[in-house]
Design a protein around this motif. Sequence first.
Motif, PDB file in Angstrom:
ATOM      1  N   TRP A 507      -7.645   1.208   9.774  1.00 36.46           N
ATOM      2  CA  TRP A 507      -6.324   1.823   9.852  1.00 36.46           C
ATOM      3  C   TRP A 507      -5.706   1.897   8.459  1.00 36.46           C
ATOM      4  CZ3 TRP A 507      -5.729   3.801  14.532  1.00 36.46           C
ATOM      5  CH2 TRP A 507      -6.375   3.190  15.608  1.00 36.46           C
ATOM      6  N   ALA A 508      -4.773   2.809   8.286  1.00 31.52           N
ATOM      7  CA  ALA A 508      -4.124   3.008   6.991  1.00 31.52           C
ATOM      8  C   ALA A 508      -3.014   1.987   6.779  1.00 31.52           C
ATOM      9  CB  ALA A 508      -3.562   4.417   6.908  1.00 31.52           C
ATOM     10  N   THR A 509      -3.298   0.753   7.124  1.00 32.20           N
ATOM     11  CA  THR A 509      -2.305  -0.310   7.014  1.00 32.20           C
ATOM     12  C   THR A 509      -2.038  -0.630   5.544  1.00 32.20           C
ATOM     13  OG1 THR A 509      -3.139  -1.238   9.075  1.00 32.20           O
ATOM     14  CG2 THR A 509      -1.760  -2.674   7.720  1.00 32.20           C
ATOM     15  N   GLY A 510      -0.781  -0.775   5.200  1.00 35.09           N
ATOM     16  CA  GLY A 510      -0.441  -1.116   3.823  1.00 35.09           C
ATOM     17  C   GLY A 510      -0.956  -2.500   3.451  1.00 35.09           C
ATOM     18  N   ARG A 511      -1.151  -2.700   2.170  1.00 31.88           N
ATOM     19  CA  ARG A 511      -1.573  -4.009   1.670  1.00 31.88           C
ATOM     20  C   ARG A 511      -0.737  -4.359   0.448  1.00 31.88           C
ATOM     21  NH1 ARG A 511      -6.244  -7.252   1.956  1.00 31.88           N
ATOM     22  NH2 ARG A 511      -7.446  -5.648   3.059  1.00 31.88           N
ATOM     23  N   VAL A 512       0.030  -5.437   0.552  1.00 25.56           N
ATOM     24  CA  VAL A 512       0.842  -5.913  -0.564  1.00 25.56           C
ATOM     25  C   VAL A 512       0.355  -7.313  -0.914  1.00 25.56           C
ATOM     26  CG1 VAL A 512       3.139  -6.479  -1.397  1.00 25.56           C
ATOM     27  CG2 VAL A 512       2.816  -4.523   0.144  1.00 25.56           C
TER      28      VAL A 512
END
Length: 597
Positions: A507-512
């Motif tokens: 999935w295009a889940t954000g990563r910080v």
Amino acid sequence: MGQTGGMRGLAIVAWMQIVVFACGGDDDSAGDAGADAIEAVDAPADVGTDAFVRLPAPTCRPPAPVEPPTCGRGPVVRGALVPGSASAAHDAAMAAQARRYDRGFHAIAALHTGVNTEVTIASELDRETVRAFLQDSDGWDLEVFAGTPVEEMAAWSKVAGAYAGVGAAADAFRYAVLRDEGAACDEVERARAHVVGALDGMHRAVEITGAPGVIARGYIRRDLRFGDVFAAEVVPLFDAEGNPLPEEKTNGTWRDDQSGAYPDYVWEDSCSRDMLVGWVVGMAALWEVIANDATIDAELKSRLREDATAIARTLMEVGDSGHDLEIHDADGRLTFHAYLHESAIDRVYIPRFRDNGMHAIMALGIMAALGRIGGDEVVQDYVFNDLIRARRLHEIARDSAGVIDFGTMTNYSNYNMAFDGAWLASRYLCDDEAATEVRAGIDRSLYHSDAERNGASLEQSFFDFVFASAVMGGSVGVPLRASDGRETVARDQGLETLRGFGAAPIWATGRVQCDEAEIAALLCELDDGSEVELLGAIGRGDELIAATTIPMAVRPPSNFHWRSNPFRVNATGNDATLYPAVDFRFVYWMGRYLTVE
């Protein structure tokens, strides 16, 4: 790079620094340099003069005859760059991962078009269903698994050539591997059907434009969710007086089907360099795999050859600029990022300049592949006499293809385009001498150049495998041969990167990973516990980047990693967009397909 190549490289850098930052690159945010910026070059003509004696083009080596074992008799031992299922070195976990990606690709992403696209699945419950389908089952039909039509779960984005082409290549290579390893009959039949679907999807991109030799940037079905949004933006090709619309050419305008064959589709014009080279990567792989396969309909093969020849013939045309290697559109104009000529930098021709190595390797690869696919003698003569003998594109590529590193501001789409061109040129050129020079350029100018960010340092599997294939002398009908050991290092680095891809679905889940305090300190602990030095928000588009590449397992998700910044540490995203992992599929099945002597 030698002294001559080094001076040439410095000249190119100077020009590119002026032009690229002024005009942008191939992405949708690029500015319009304007027609007035296009100048005729004060240089020798692009075609041979009367004093130039044309020689017969070399005979192209045909693809290897297809004599596969009977399906279901496998696994057959078949040496390959990435060891197959009959090898003791076979990575079963990676193969299982590839299968999950393949199932998701065809059950969801390519379900309606046969080629790659991204999908949005808004419901958390439906996303869990997709996860269970890919991880807890082994089927290929999501609707049967879920008991719900996929159309009620998903919304499809547009097909785009840069990714559709490599997805088609993945399907071609996968089919060839299963066919030639004697896989189960139902598996081979399914993979063959996927190839036929990819052939249809690739042809649609040409036919829908209604203009011979013109290929769409992309397309979408208007009857699917999201499709109606794109269809609402459709603009006619011409106004009532026959003038092209819109008045100012853009980097993509939506059009109705011009062929009458696809009333349920709308298409995007202004095919750019990155989209074209992606389409051609797919066309070449499909042709190589099916050319001598009697189970593929001869009409499909003829259609592919005709499309390739038509595109090549339009690229050969010398336009108003005085140059060839320009991408034509259905409205009679050039596309926004039309320029592949060795004298052009982005959208501008530079007087007395003929050394754009990235364009040279892309143009040479595209034209070599289209000439091979179509078998057209006129195209093959043009590649040999004009591009190689008269204009020495193979030497420009050898010396300057790698002049695409702009430090922290590097556009990694350029790396992907250069390696696409390198893959095509090294594999599909019929002239062995020119191919040898291209392979030297892949080694010295792209992969092991003096640039701070050369291909070897970026940990991008596609670049690793292209280099390995080049130094092992791979081409159509010729297996790879062991070289000096550097190919093994590159192959192993590429495999290690592939192992870092996340479990399907992606999935295009954000990563910080780096918070404000870490950014201020320029030192960050990544999600895998490793620590990296930060350089700050000084990447292209003000991206926060690290001093070293980020391991794939903790890189922010991407719809196509091989054109994304491998130094990026943080990224926003969403939980609803499903990435088809076409980057993994393309490289993995390429490696499984490439035979080693």
